[in-house]
Design a protein around this motif. Structure first.
Motif, short mmCIF file in Angstrom:
data_model
loop_
_atom_site.label_atom_id
_atom_site.label_comp_id
_atom_site.label_asym_id
_atom_site.label_seq_id
_atom_site.Cartn_x
_atom_site.Cartn_y
_atom_site.Cartn_z
N GLY A 154 46.04 37.02 23.34
CA GLY A 154 45.53 35.71 23.02
C GLY A 154 44.44 35.19 23.93
O GLY A 154 44.20 33.97 23.97
N HIS A 155 43.72 36.07 24.65
CA HIS A 155 42.69 35.58 25.57
C HIS A 155 41.54 34.90 24.83
O HIS A 155 40.99 33.91 25.32
N PHE A 156 41.17 35.42 23.64
CA PHE A 156 40.12 34.75 22.88
C PHE A 156 40.54 33.33 22.52
O PHE A 156 39.76 32.38 22.67
N CYS A 157 41.76 33.17 22.03
CA CYS A 157 42.22 31.85 21.60
C CYS A 157 42.22 30.87 22.78
O CYS A 157 41.88 29.69 22.60
N GLU A 158 42.59 31.34 23.94
CA GLU A 158 42.63 30.47 25.12
C GLU A 158 41.24 29.92 25.43
O GLU A 158 41.09 28.73 25.73
N VAL A 159 40.22 30.77 25.33
CA VAL A 159 38.85 30.33 25.61
C VAL A 159 38.31 29.49 24.45
O VAL A 159 37.61 28.48 24.65
N ALA A 160 38.62 29.89 23.21
CA ALA A 160 38.10 29.20 22.03
C ALA A 160 38.56 27.75 21.97
O ALA A 160 37.87 26.90 21.40
N LYS A 161 39.71 27.46 22.56
CA LYS A 161 40.20 26.07 22.58
C LYS A 161 39.24 25.15 23.31
O LYS A 161 39.16 23.95 23.02
N GLU A 162 38.50 25.69 24.27
CA GLU A 162 37.53 24.87 25.01
C GLU A 162 36.34 24.53 24.12
O GLU A 162 35.73 23.48 24.28
N VAL A 163 35.99 25.43 23.21
CA VAL A 163 34.88 25.22 22.29
C VAL A 163 35.31 24.31 21.13
O VAL A 163 34.55 23.46 20.68
N LEU A 164 36.55 24.51 20.68
CA LEU A 164 37.08 23.77 19.52
C LEU A 164 38.40 23.12 19.91
O LEU A 164 39.49 23.58 19.52
N PRO A 165 38.35 22.04 20.68
CA PRO A 165 39.59 21.45 21.21
C PRO A 165 40.51 20.87 20.15
O PRO A 165 41.70 20.68 20.40
N GLY A 166 40.00 20.59 18.96
CA GLY A 166 40.85 20.03 17.92
C GLY A 166 41.47 21.07 17.00
O GLY A 166 42.15 20.71 16.04
N THR A 167 41.23 22.34 17.28
CA THR A 167 41.71 23.41 16.41
C THR A 167 43.03 23.99 16.92
O THR A 167 43.19 24.20 18.12
N VAL A 168 43.95 24.25 16.00
CA VAL A 168 45.21 24.92 16.33
C VAL A 168 45.02 26.41 16.12
O VAL A 168 44.69 26.85 15.00
N PHE A 169 45.23 27.19 17.17
CA PHE A 169 45.03 28.65 17.10
C PHE A 169 46.38 29.36 17.02
O PHE A 169 47.25 29.15 17.87
N ASP A 170 46.53 30.20 16.01
CA ASP A 170 47.67 31.11 15.90
C ASP A 170 47.16 32.53 16.12
O ASP A 170 45.96 32.81 15.95
N GLY A 171 48.06 33.42 16.49
CA GLY A 171 47.69 34.81 16.71
C GLY A 171 48.61 35.76 15.96
O GLY A 171 49.78 35.44 15.71
N LEU A 172 48.08 36.92 15.62
CA LEU A 172 48.86 37.94 14.92
C LEU A 172 48.55 39.30 15.54
O LEU A 172 47.39 39.62 15.79
N ASP A 173 49.58 40.06 15.81
CA ASP A 173 49.40 41.40 16.37
C ASP A 173 50.68 42.18 16.13
O ASP A 173 51.75 41.60 15.94
N PHE A 174 50.57 43.51 16.13
CA PHE A 174 51.78 44.32 15.93
C PHE A 174 52.46 44.66 17.25
O PHE A 174 53.51 45.31 17.26
N THR A 175 51.90 44.24 18.38
CA THR A 175 52.51 44.50 19.68
C THR A 175 53.21 43.24 20.19
O THR A 175 53.00 42.14 19.68
N ASP A 176 54.00 43.41 21.25
CA ASP A 176 54.70 42.26 21.82
C ASP A 176 53.78 41.36 22.62
O ASP A 176 54.20 40.31 23.10
#
Length: 373
Positions: A154-176
């Motif tokens: 989720g490193h992208f989502c962590e940084v993207a929150k600074e660009v889009l502070p009003g956006t809710v980010f979810d993540g999907l992956d097949f790993t833990d």
């Protein structure tokens, strides 16, 4: 693609801590060696599916061999072939790894032995992540919901929150890793599993679905794109970034071009093919970028891969035994001698080639923003 990390010891510094780290790594390698040697006892042919005679993208039987190579990153045993379709230009691994092969070659790359190294690499790419998030601003300046497929930790989502502070980010992956991303608060919700299998419960839920260097890892890119169409709401956007197999570097650097990334990259899709398939699925491409997603590492990576290939290998559990002290010293000496070439390649990548990457046709990736109609 996962970008997993692991906790590190913080109870020492200097050479003492380094020595303890080396011993710890050596012990982990030694513990894993019997497992890997048992896996390899039956040979690697069993890891591959039968070779196919037609293109998985368009069905044409006009195939030519594009590349033959080995695992240049982990140096696990095996040889890999990429075929090119003369009908549509699609490049794909043929024969392709099956489930057992994918498990074997991914093991200890993003997790296990490779976890910290790859985690540090992915975690430090703030500028790239910011650029990816900003590419959505001209098309939707305030998306409410965003699903990042193949999010890793989720490193992208962590940084993207600074660009889009009003956006809710979810993540999907097949790993833990996605579960860790949720625990660390990098994503609001983490979905673990295969995207096509989860798509039905995500129907029309997201304003944006992103796939950053994910599609090339999938066994069936078309199925992944159909899952994305299901998860994106009408009027929402799909953001895809993948290696560009039409980059001139792909031909100039040959097997030393990092984005070939064998054996992990199963499909490399020319941009025209992706645009056409998205149109078939009911998307309109609203932006196509080549210069912006270019990662200026091609020459540096090529020099590094060549040095690493020429040097005696590092200790790894898929080797029958640990390399001797003289061989380890020879490896260190070769890389020390290669430092000037590494520095020169870095300077060329960043200051000579990067500003002209698209004009020279050497951009190593492209990015597409598509609106679901």
């Amino acid at each position: 693609m996962s970008d997993r990390t692991e906790p590190t010891e913080r109870d020492g510094t200097g050479t003492g801590a380094a020595a303890r780290g080396e011993r710890g790594s050596g012990e982990r390698v030694a513990a894993l060696r019997p497992v890997y040697q048992a896996d390899l006892a039956a040979g690697v042919d069993r890891f591959f599916e039968p070779r196919r005679a037609d293109c998985p993208w368009c069905g044409s039987d006009r195939l030519t061999t594009r590349l033959r190579t080995t695992d240049l990153l982990q140096h696990k045993p095996g040889r890999f072939v990429l075929d090119r379709c003369e009908g549509c230009g699609h490049i794909f691994q043929n024969p392709r790894l099956g489930a057992a092969g994918l498990e074997f070659y991914y093991r200890d790359f993003y997790d296990g032995l490779g976890e910290k190294k790859l985690g540090d690499t992915f975690g430090g790419r703030t500028g790239m992540y910011r650029g990816r998030a900003e590419s959505m601003l001209p098309h939707d300046a305030a998306p409410k919901t965003w699903l990042d497929v193949g999010t890793g930790h989720g490193h992208f989502c962590e940084v993207a929150k600074e660009v889009l502070p009003g956006t809710v980010f979810d993540g999907l992956d097949f790993t833990d890793g996605v579960e860790l991303a949720a625990r660390e608060g990098r994503v609001e919700h983490g979905y673990r599993g295969a995207f096509p299998d989860l798509a039905s419960e995500l129907t029309a839920r997201y304003d944006v679905v992103s796939m950053f260097h994910y599609l090339e890892h999938s066994t069936d890119p078309d199925r992944e794109l159909r899952a994305a169409r299901e998860a994106v709401r009408p009027g929402g956007h799909l953001l895809v970034e993948v290696p560009d197999p039409e980059s001139r570097y792909a031909r100039l650097l040959g097997r030393w071009w990092l984005p070939w990334l064998q054996p992990q990259h199963l499909h490399l899709v020319p941009v025209a093919n992706l645009r056409e398939r998205l149109a078939d699925l009911g998307f309109t491409v609203v932006a196509e970028q080549h210069a912006e997603p270019h990662d200026p590492v091609d020459l540096l990576a090529a020099v590094w891969l060549a040095l690493d290939h020429a040097a005696p290998p590092e200790d790894a559990p898929w080797l029958p035994e640990r390399p001797s002290a003289p061989r380890r010293a020879l490896r260190a000496a070769l890389f020390l001698a290669g430092v000037p070439a590494l520095i020169a390649a870095t300077l060329l990548d960043r200051f000579a080639v990067r500003p002209l990457s698209h004009r020279l046709g050497v951009s190593n990736a492209y990015r597409i923003v598509a609106r679901r109609d």
